[in-house]
Scaffold this active site. Structure first.
Site, PDB file in Angstrom:
ATOM      1  N   CYS A   1     -10.603   3.121 -30.917  1.00  0.00           N
ATOM      2  CA  CYS A   1     -11.878   3.685 -31.336  1.00  0.00           C
ATOM      3  C   CYS A   1     -12.854   3.794 -30.177  1.00  0.00           C
ATOM      4  O   CYS A   1     -13.933   3.204 -30.173  1.00  0.00           O
ATOM      5  CB  CYS A   1     -12.436   2.878 -32.487  1.00  0.00           C
ATOM      6  SG  CYS A   1     -11.380   3.063 -33.918  1.00  0.00           S
ATOM      7  N   GLU A   2     -12.400   4.494 -29.167  1.00  0.00           N
ATOM      8  CA  GLU A   2     -13.170   4.822 -27.981  1.00  0.00           C
ATOM      9  C   GLU A   2     -12.419   5.969 -27.360  1.00  0.00           C
ATOM     10  O   GLU A   2     -11.257   6.179 -27.691  1.00  0.00           O
ATOM     11  CB  GLU A   2     -13.143   3.661 -26.971  1.00  0.00           C
ATOM     12  CG  GLU A   2     -14.328   2.750 -27.052  1.00  0.00           C
ATOM     13  CD  GLU A   2     -14.173   1.563 -26.134  1.00  0.00           C
ATOM     14  OE1 GLU A   2     -14.236   1.761 -24.928  1.00  0.00           O
ATOM     15  OE2 GLU A   2     -13.977   0.461 -26.646  1.00  0.00           O
TER      16      GLU A   2
ATOM     17  N   GLY B   1       0.814  -1.200   0.000  1.00  0.00           N
ATOM     18  CA  GLY B   1       0.000   0.000   0.000  1.00  0.00           C
ATOM     19  C   GLY B   1       0.851   1.254   0.000  1.00  0.00           C
ATOM     20  O   GLY B   1       0.350   2.354   0.202  1.00  0.00           O
TER      21      GLY B   1
ATOM     22  N   TYR C   1       1.506  -2.091 -12.918  1.00  0.00           N
ATOM     23  CA  TYR C   1       0.141  -2.184 -13.442  1.00  0.00           C
ATOM     24  C   TYR C   1       0.000  -1.483 -14.791  1.00  0.00           C
ATOM     25  O   TYR C   1      -0.994  -0.819 -15.061  1.00  0.00           O
ATOM     26  CB  TYR C   1      -0.875  -1.646 -12.420  1.00  0.00           C
ATOM     27  CG  TYR C   1      -0.683  -2.274 -11.066  1.00  0.00           C
ATOM     28  CD1 TYR C   1      -1.085  -3.588 -10.842  1.00  0.00           C
ATOM     29  CD2 TYR C   1      -0.051  -1.598 -10.037  1.00  0.00           C
ATOM     30  CE1 TYR C   1      -0.861  -4.198  -9.627  1.00  0.00           C
ATOM     31  CE2 TYR C   1       0.183  -2.200  -8.810  1.00  0.00           C
ATOM     32  CZ  TYR C   1      -0.237  -3.505  -8.608  1.00  0.00           C
ATOM     33  OH  TYR C   1      -0.015  -4.107  -7.410  1.00  0.00           O
TER      34      TYR C   1
ATOM     35  N   GLY D   1       4.424  -3.922  -4.548  1.00  0.00           N
ATOM     36  CA  GLY D   1       4.452  -4.049  -6.005  1.00  0.00           C
ATOM     37  C   GLY D   1       4.898  -2.712  -6.571  1.00  0.00           C
ATOM     38  O   GLY D   1       6.043  -2.505  -6.972  1.00  0.00           O
TER      39      GLY D   1
ATOM     40  N   TYR E   1      -8.123   4.259 -13.610  1.00  0.00           N
ATOM     41  CA  TYR E   1      -7.968   4.749 -12.239  1.00  0.00           C
ATOM     42  C   TYR E   1      -7.884   6.268 -12.160  1.00  0.00           C
ATOM     43  O   TYR E   1      -7.732   6.824 -11.074  1.00  0.00           O
ATOM     44  CB  TYR E   1      -6.689   4.177 -11.611  1.00  0.00           C
ATOM     45  CG  TYR E   1      -6.616   2.675 -11.573  1.00  0.00           C
ATOM     46  CD1 TYR E   1      -7.493   1.947 -10.772  1.00  0.00           C
ATOM     47  CD2 TYR E   1      -5.667   1.983 -12.313  1.00  0.00           C
ATOM     48  CE1 TYR E   1      -7.418   0.564 -10.721  1.00  0.00           C
ATOM     49  CE2 TYR E   1      -5.582   0.598 -12.265  1.00  0.00           C
ATOM     50  CZ  TYR E   1      -6.458  -0.105 -11.477  1.00  0.00           C
ATOM     51  OH  TYR E   1      -6.376  -1.470 -11.420  1.00  0.00           O
TER      52      TYR E   1
HETATM   53  C1  PLP Z   1      -1.705  -6.120  -5.205  1.00  0.00           C
HETATM   54  C2  PLP Z   1      -1.212  -6.657  -3.934  1.00  0.00           C
HETATM   55  C3  PLP Z   1      -0.015  -6.188  -3.378  1.00  0.00           C
HETATM   56  C4  PLP Z   1       0.797  -5.057  -3.984  1.00  0.00           C
HETATM   57  O1  PLP Z   1       0.187  -3.813  -3.878  1.00  0.00           O
HETATM   58  P1  PLP Z   1       0.959  -2.492  -4.355  1.00  0.00           P
HETATM   59  O2  PLP Z   1       0.022  -1.385  -4.112  1.00  0.00           O
HETATM   60  O3  PLP Z   1       1.303  -2.663  -5.794  1.00  0.00           O
HETATM   61  O4  PLP Z   1       2.212  -2.376  -3.564  1.00  0.00           O
HETATM   62  C5  PLP Z   1       0.433  -6.783  -2.207  1.00  0.00           C
HETATM   63  N1  PLP Z   1      -0.267  -7.797  -1.618  1.00  0.00           N
HETATM   64  C6  PLP Z   1      -1.414  -8.270  -2.127  1.00  0.00           C
HETATM   65  C7  PLP Z   1      -2.124  -9.375  -1.448  1.00  0.00           C
HETATM   66  C8  PLP Z   1      -1.923  -7.723  -3.298  1.00  0.00           C
HETATM   67  O5  PLP Z   1      -3.078  -8.182  -3.794  1.00  0.00           O
END
Ligand code: PLP
Length: 404
Positions: free
Chosen positions: A328-329, A218, A356, A261, A302
């Site tokens: 085409c959107e 997060g 992502y 991530g 998003y």
């Molecule tokens: C998507 C996800 C993450 C990574 O989230 P980020 O915001 O990209 O850091 C970590 N753990 C779980 C279980 C996820 O689904």
């Protein structure tokens, strides 16, 4: 990355292309480790869904990380990339017991977020160790699609269902060796995050066999020089102290885990596309590029605001453009954005294109997906070839209607 390097990518490999700077991935990884240096046992599991190219996975493995996966396919990719099963966490949501079964046979760490599934799994594999995903019901996250820890979220086992959870553990003899939470992306308020961890600590005391606590992810990354980001250094100081105290109270030194991530790969990525044409209407100047939401969906899905630079002509006078794709959107990357004067053929570079982005790309409009390039040791190396018409029809079965 320098504009000259990005232009070299466009020249050598064409556009649209994604480029990933390994130096940035490494520095983010080290930054997180350093922020939590007070914790003796720290494990970082990279969330594969952010960017799943096998060479990126292999690179992140060289840093010493594990991976967090959400599907059996991601688990298999991870194994193929060389991760040992104990460095792989599988955190699915809404999958069948059949899939969980298959993954369990691969020997990876299973994280269950559903009581029903836990009971089925426990009956099948009594004495196995699992991790459980708890929903602390803390509202966090940048927007509704990525906020997954609130009260009516489909993720995790509610803290209000802990008594039931404990009963299932007792009845099935399953061993809970880890507890986990993942409240969503883009957390800015450290105190909100710490409040959620506090709930997890309270819950953790109810489990006797813990080996690790996994705080998910997060972490918010900045999208421009003036944008805000999660202060991981401050979080590191606050949470490490609390975690070490918790371990003392619990009577055992546990492992602290994270699953970033975006934090690891977002800023490492650049998306390059070329301007096909400039279209002036009565109200707007459109820069039309050789891409669309088929390749880069974040602005449309998003509402994310990616910094765009005209790297072919970075120092000219700034003008207002709407940068749009060729789908085409309506596929608007940016509206009324001040960008250095754009001409046909110029290459635009989008920031924060590591997480992502490619992993959400599709072949919509029967376009080829972008190429991917890794930037490592001052070398540019292609890690995904550009597709061909064969790739588009590879799994299609062409019927001969004269013979039917
Ligand atoms: C998507 C996800 C993450 C990574 O989230 P980020 O915001 O990209 O850091 C970590 N753990 C779980 C279980 C996820 O689904």
């Amino acid at each position: 990355m320098k504009n000259s390097k990005l232009l070299e990518v466009a020249r050598k490999f064409g556009t649209p292309s994604y480029v990933y700077d390994t130096t940035k991935i490494k520095s983010q990884y080290n930054r997180l480790r350093k922020s939590f240096r007070q914790v003796n046992k720290l494990e970082i599991f990279y969330a594969v869904k952010a960017l799943s190219n096998i060479s990126v996975l292999k690179y992140i493995h060289t840093l010493g990380a594990g991976i967090d996966t959400v599907s059996i396919q991601e688990v298999r990719l991870g194994i193929k990339a060389g991760y040992p099963p104990e460095k792989i966490i599988y955190t699915p949501n809404g999958v069948s017991i059949d899939e969980v079964n298959k993954v369990s046979k691969l020997g990876v760490r299973i994280n269950i977020d559903n009581l029903n599934l836990l009971e089925q799994f426990g009956n099948l594999y009594p004495k196995t160790s699992v991790c459980v995903r708890i929903n602390p019901h803390v509202m966090a996250g940048g927007n509704n699609k990525i906020s997954v820890g609130h009260i009516d979220s489909k993720f995790g086992i509610s803290i209000h269902q802990i008594p039931l959870l404990l009963r299932i553990i007792n009845n099935t003899n399953i061993k809970v060796n880890g507890i986990h939470m993942h409240t969503g992306s883009d957390i800015l308020d450290i105190d909100v995050f710490v409040r959620a961890t506090e709930i997890l600590f309270q819950t953790a005391l109810k489990f006797k066999d813990l080996e690790f606590i996994d705080f998910g992810s997060g972490f918010k990354v900045p999208y421009s020089r003036t944008d805000s980001e999660t202060n991981v250094e401050e979080l590191g100081i606050k949470l490490s102290k609390r975690f070490n105290q918790f371990c003392k109270d619990y009577g055992k030194e546990l492992t602290l885990a994270f699953e970033p991530g975006k934090f690891l790969v977002s800023e490492a990525g650049f998306f390059l596309c070329s301007v096909n044409s400039i279209k002036q209407t009565t109200s707007t100047v459109f820069a039309q590029v050789d891409s669309g939401f088929n390749h880069f969906i974040r602005p449309m899905m998003y509402g994310s605001n990616h910094y765009i630079e005209n790297i072919s002509n970075p120092n000219d006078s700034k003008r207002f453009y709407s940068v749009v794709g060729y789908i085409c959107e309506t596929d608007t990357f940016a509206s009324n954005r001040r960008i250095s004067k754009i001409s046909e053929g110029d290459v635009l570079s989008f920031n924060n294109a590591g997480a992502y982005c490619f992993s959400m790309a599709s072949n919509y409009n029967s376009r080829y997906k972008p190429t991917e390039v890794l930037y490592i040791n001052n070398k540019l190396i292609e890690i995904r070839k550009r597709e061909t018409i064969e790739d588009l029809i590879k799994n299609q079965i062409e019927l001969d209607f004269d013979k039917l």
